[in-house]
Scaffold this active site. Sequence first.
Site, PDB file in Angstrom:
ATOM      1  N   ASP A  31       0.864  -1.101   0.072  1.00  0.00           N
ATOM      2  CA  ASP A  31      -0.064  -0.169   0.126  1.00  0.00           C
ATOM      3  C   ASP A  31       0.882   1.302  -0.058  1.00  0.00           C
ATOM      4  O   ASP A  31       2.042   1.166   0.552  1.00  0.00           O
ATOM      5  CB  ASP A  31      -1.018   0.150   1.263  1.00  0.00           C
ATOM      6  N   ARG A  90     -18.932 -10.401   1.425  1.00  0.00           N
ATOM      7  CA  ARG A  90     -20.104  -9.662   2.135  1.00  0.00           C
ATOM      8  C   ARG A  90     -19.245  -8.897   3.329  1.00  0.00           C
ATOM      9  O   ARG A  90     -18.692  -9.596   4.114  1.00  0.00           O
ATOM     10  CB  ARG A  90     -21.296 -10.226   2.473  1.00  0.00           C
ATOM     11  N   GLU A  91     -19.386  -7.749   3.349  1.00  0.00           N
ATOM     12  CA  GLU A  91     -18.717  -6.933   4.597  1.00  0.00           C
ATOM     13  C   GLU A  91     -19.426  -7.522   5.657  1.00  0.00           C
ATOM     14  O   GLU A  91     -20.623  -7.695   6.105  1.00  0.00           O
ATOM     15  CB  GLU A  91     -18.796  -5.707   4.524  1.00  0.00           C
ATOM     16  N   ASN A 129     -24.068  -8.076  -8.542  1.00  0.00           N
ATOM     17  CA  ASN A 129     -24.518  -7.082  -7.637  1.00  0.00           C
ATOM     18  C   ASN A 129     -25.735  -6.357  -8.147  1.00  0.00           C
ATOM     19  O   ASN A 129     -26.460  -6.103  -7.238  1.00  0.00           O
ATOM     20  CB  ASN A 129     -23.374  -6.187  -7.485  1.00  0.00           C
ATOM     21  N   LEU A 163     -34.215 -10.502   0.567  1.00  0.00           N
ATOM     22  CA  LEU A 163     -35.663 -10.233   0.572  1.00  0.00           C
ATOM     23  C   LEU A 163     -36.022  -9.640   1.977  1.00  0.00           C
ATOM     24  O   LEU A 163     -37.138  -9.942   2.503  1.00  0.00           O
ATOM     25  CB  LEU A 163     -36.352 -11.614   0.369  1.00  0.00           C
ATOM     26  N   HIS A 164     -35.097  -8.688   2.488  1.00  0.00           N
ATOM     27  CA  HIS A 164     -35.389  -8.207   3.964  1.00  0.00           C
ATOM     28  C   HIS A 164     -35.663  -6.664   3.483  1.00  0.00           C
ATOM     29  O   HIS A 164     -34.710  -5.920   3.179  1.00  0.00           O
ATOM     30  CB  HIS A 164     -34.479  -8.585   4.738  1.00  0.00           C
ATOM     31  N   CYS A 183     -20.324  -1.405  -2.428  1.00  0.00           N
ATOM     32  CA  CYS A 183     -20.466  -2.126  -3.788  1.00  0.00           C
ATOM     33  C   CYS A 183     -21.599  -1.614  -4.498  1.00  0.00           C
ATOM     34  O   CYS A 183     -21.624  -1.532  -5.807  1.00  0.00           O
ATOM     35  CB  CYS A 183     -20.567  -3.541  -3.588  1.00  0.00           C
ATOM     36  N   LYS A 211     -24.784  -1.531   7.053  1.00  0.00           N
ATOM     37  CA  LYS A 211     -25.041  -3.032   7.474  1.00  0.00           C
ATOM     38  C   LYS A 211     -24.088  -3.093   8.846  1.00  0.00           C
ATOM     39  O   LYS A 211     -23.275  -2.436   9.065  1.00  0.00           O
ATOM     40  CB  LYS A 211     -24.801  -3.760   6.537  1.00  0.00           C
ATOM     41  N   ARG A 238     -19.943   4.179   3.417  1.00  0.00           N
ATOM     42  CA  ARG A 238     -20.215   4.692   2.246  1.00  0.00           C
ATOM     43  C   ARG A 238     -21.847   4.365   1.648  1.00  0.00           C
ATOM     44  O   ARG A 238     -22.329   3.374   1.559  1.00  0.00           O
ATOM     45  CB  ARG A 238     -19.306   4.039   1.291  1.00  0.00           C
TER      46      ARG A 238
END
Length: 433
Positions: free
Chosen positions: A30, A154-155, A211, A253-254, A263, A324, A331
Amino acid sequence: MRITMIGSGYVGLVSGACFSDFGHDVICVDKDAAKIDALDAGNMPIYEPGLDQLVAANVAAGRLSFTTDLAQAVAGADAIFIAVGTPSRRGDGHADLTYVFDATREIGAAITGPAVVVTKSTVPVGTGDRVEAILREVCPDKQVAVVSNPEFLREGAAIGDFKRPDRIVVGTEDERARQVMRDIYRPLYLNESPLLFTGRRTAELTKYAANAFLATKITFINEIADLCEAVGADVQDVARGIGLDKRIGGKFLHAGPGYGGSCFPKDTLALLKTAEDAESPVRIVEAVVKVNDSRKRAMGRKVIHALGGDARGKTVALFGLTFKPNTDDMRDAPSLAIVQALEDAGARVRAFDPEGMEIARDLMPGVTFCTDAYDAATDADVAVIVTEWNVFRALDLDRLADVMAAPVLVDLRNVYSPAEIARTPFTYHSIGR
């Protein structure tokens, strides 16, 4: 194998740590020296459950290291993964590939022998062709193959997703590159994780298509939730009823305040721009983006409605800010639009989030940040569950009501059941019920 990971952000760090856990020797690169120093000290730049332990174990084993020296890290590597950011470009919404192409040029100048360059970043269709062209220009005498290997993490559950993936997509027509990728993913392949080889452009599009489809499912059930409220149905039962159909499935489906994160927002927008450039519009995805954007603003209006239609001078307690749970990612979080709508209406906002407040402070300068949910709710006229962190699933509702100016709860994640709330002093508003 010796693997170099260019970029030590979310995708690069999780992928590098997991590859090292498979037994490969991994160097994460990095340009941010402060980030590398922090990683060397065992401090993670992101919140992801279990990542700190995974990194520490593999650093101790000598399989994982961090550096700012790209040339040294690339020299002699069998595979070089590009895992840098591809944010939406200001002005037109296209994916900004500056970091990808800059990294490619540096890689080309540092390669010492045969190698496979892998784009792990989410990139538009055709990016691999441009990466290959740059490498041919910079290092024409080196044997280099370019592969697309999109991530599907998935985060909040990234380590499990990496080690137990639904599939591994690898885009290349080069047989030597295929064998290198087979060797890299051998531990997963032995565990029968499907390894899907495709053309490079197909792999690039697969990521965006996946996505966009998931974003469509979320947006679909959110619109059904609005319809449920209008006709007196229960969206959770509707979701169960359609989710049990194996052709549909129950995931994503929530009903809630809309999708956010790193993403779905940028990937759906980038797909729209790719389709526009190809003169092949994707009207369903266009609608998904518009509906999701408007839904976030509508959640602010829902809170104002719960306040009797007038938020001026009122205090609102927000429970959760990240897009979430189990992440510190702010973001495109729905909370950003909700806070803006509430402040525009004259409300004061107090908030608590287990992990997101440090980042949120710069994004929400007018918000008062609190030590816990009860602190946030003190003297509030309404409490709003924005993110379904576990800490908000078992609140002492009687205690919460006691500290509030008025016992009103807006549950944007349907964490509680109406029957449960009926035994408390609260006036309750939820989604699609």
